[in-house]
Design an enzyme around this catalytic site. Structure first.
Site, short mmCIF file in Angstrom:
data_model
loop_
_atom_site.label_atom_id
_atom_site.label_comp_id
_atom_site.label_asym_id
_atom_site.label_seq_id
_atom_site.Cartn_x
_atom_site.Cartn_y
_atom_site.Cartn_z
CD GLU A 49 5.83 3.08 0.87
OE1 GLU A 49 4.87 2.88 0.11
OE2 GLU A 49 6.97 2.69 0.61
CG ASP A 60 -5.73 5.06 -0.38
OD1 ASP A 60 -4.98 4.43 0.38
OD2 ASP A 60 -5.40 5.47 -1.50
#
Length: 268
Positions: A49, A60
Site C-alpha cells: 500500500e 492520517d
C-alpha cells in the site's frame, strides 16, 4: 487487478493471510524509498500500500503526516511517484500494488487520465480516502475501465446498505477499518470484527484486509482469526523510518526485523 485474485488464491492454498505494509512514496527521499520498498518485499510483504504525498492528508495521524512532509522536503512530486511505481513494477512483476490517496491528486490529472496512468505503470488498486462510496461513481468507473481495482473502506459501524454497496462496487480487497479516527500505531486495533467479516462474505465482497492501529504480530493473528484475509500496517512502519532517519542501513535492518514476525503471524 488480477494480481490480487491470484495472490489470495495462493495464500489460501498455503493457509496464510496477507501482510501488507504501507509507506509514503519518496519518504525520506526517492533512492532510500525504493530501497525501503525492496526491503519490505524481501522481508515477506504480500502486497504494497503506497501513499502519494499530499498537502492535506485528512485520514492520517501525525506519523504519516510527517512522512508526507519528509517526502515534500525531498522535493518529491506525483510525477516522480509514478516513475517510482514503474520501477517497482519492473523489479517486482507479481506483487499487487495499491495506492492510498486523496481525491485532489486524482482531479489534478483528470480522473480518467489518472487511472490510465495507474494502468500504464502497473498499479493494481486505488483507494481514494476522502471519497465516500455514494460519491464514488466517476472514480470507480474510470478505475474499472483501466483494469484498476477500486478499493472501499468498511468502517466498524457500517450498516447493511453500506456493506452491500462496498461488496457491489469494490474489487481487489476491502479495507476493513479496525476503529474510527485517524491512522496511528498508538491507538491499538479495537474489537474483532467477526460480524462485519461474515456480512462482507455473505454479500460476496472482495477479501477484507484489516487496517488502522496494527503494530504487533498478535494483532495480525487476531485479524486473521476474525476472518480477515490479512492485515495492513502503516504507522508502525513509518515510525521505524522516522526513528532511523539518519541511519539508512539501520533503518532497512529494523524494517526487516519488524516485517518478518508480522508476516510469520499470518501463517496458521
Amino acid at each position: 487487478m488480477e494480481r490480487y485474485e491470484s495472490l489470495f488464491a495462493q495464500l489460501k492454498e498455503r493457509k496464510e493471510g496477507a501482510f501488507v505494509p504501507f509507506v509514503t512514496l519518496g519518504d525520506p527521499g526517492i533512492e532510500q524509498s525504493l530501497k525501503i520498498i525492496d526491503t519490505l518485499i524481501e522481508a515477506g510483504a504480500d502486497t504494497l500500500e503506497l501513499g502519494i504525498p499530499f498537502s492535506d492528508p485528512l485520514a492520517d495521524g501525525p506519523t504519516i503526516q510527517n512522512a508526507t512532509l519528509r517526502a515534500f522536503a525531498a522535493g518529491v512530486t506525483p510525477a516522480q511517484c509514478f516513475e517510482m511505481l514503474a520501477l517497482i513494477r519492473q523489479k517486482h512483476p507479481t506483487i499487487p500494488i495499491g495506492l492510498l490517496m486523496y481525491a485532489n491528486l486524482v482531479f489534478n490529472k483528470g480522473i480518467d487520465e489518472f487511472y490510465a496512468q495507474c494502468e500504464k505503470v502497473g498499479v493494481d488498486s486505488v483507494l481514494v480516502a476522502d471519497v465516500p462510496v455514494e460519491e464514488s461513481a466517476p472514480f470507480r468507473q474510470a478505475a474499472l475501465r483501466h483494469n484498476v481495482a477500486p478499493i472501499f473502506i468498511c468502517p466498524p459501524n457500517a450498516d447493511d446498505d453500506l456493506l452491500r454497496q462496498i461488496a457491489s462496487y469494490g474489487r481487489g480487497y476491502t479495507y476493513l477499518l479496525s476503529r474510527a479516527g485517524v491512522t496511528g500505531a498508538e491507538n491499538r486495533a479495537a474489537l474483532p470484527l467477526n460480524h462485519l467479516v461474515a456480512k462482507l462474505k455473505e454479500y460476496n465482497a472482495a477479501p477484507p484486509l484489516q487496517g488502522f492501529g496494527i503494530s504487533a504480530p498478535d494483532q495480525v493473528k487476531a485479524a486473521i482469526d476474525a476472518g480477515a484475509a490479512g492485515a495492513i500496517s502503516g504507522s508502525a512502519i513509518v515510525k521505524i523510518i522516522e526513528q532511523h532517519i539518519n541511519e539508512p542501513k539501520k533503518m532497512l535492518a529494523a524494517l526487516k526485523a519488524f516485517v518478518q514476525p508480522m508476516k510469520a503471524a499470518t501463517r496458521s
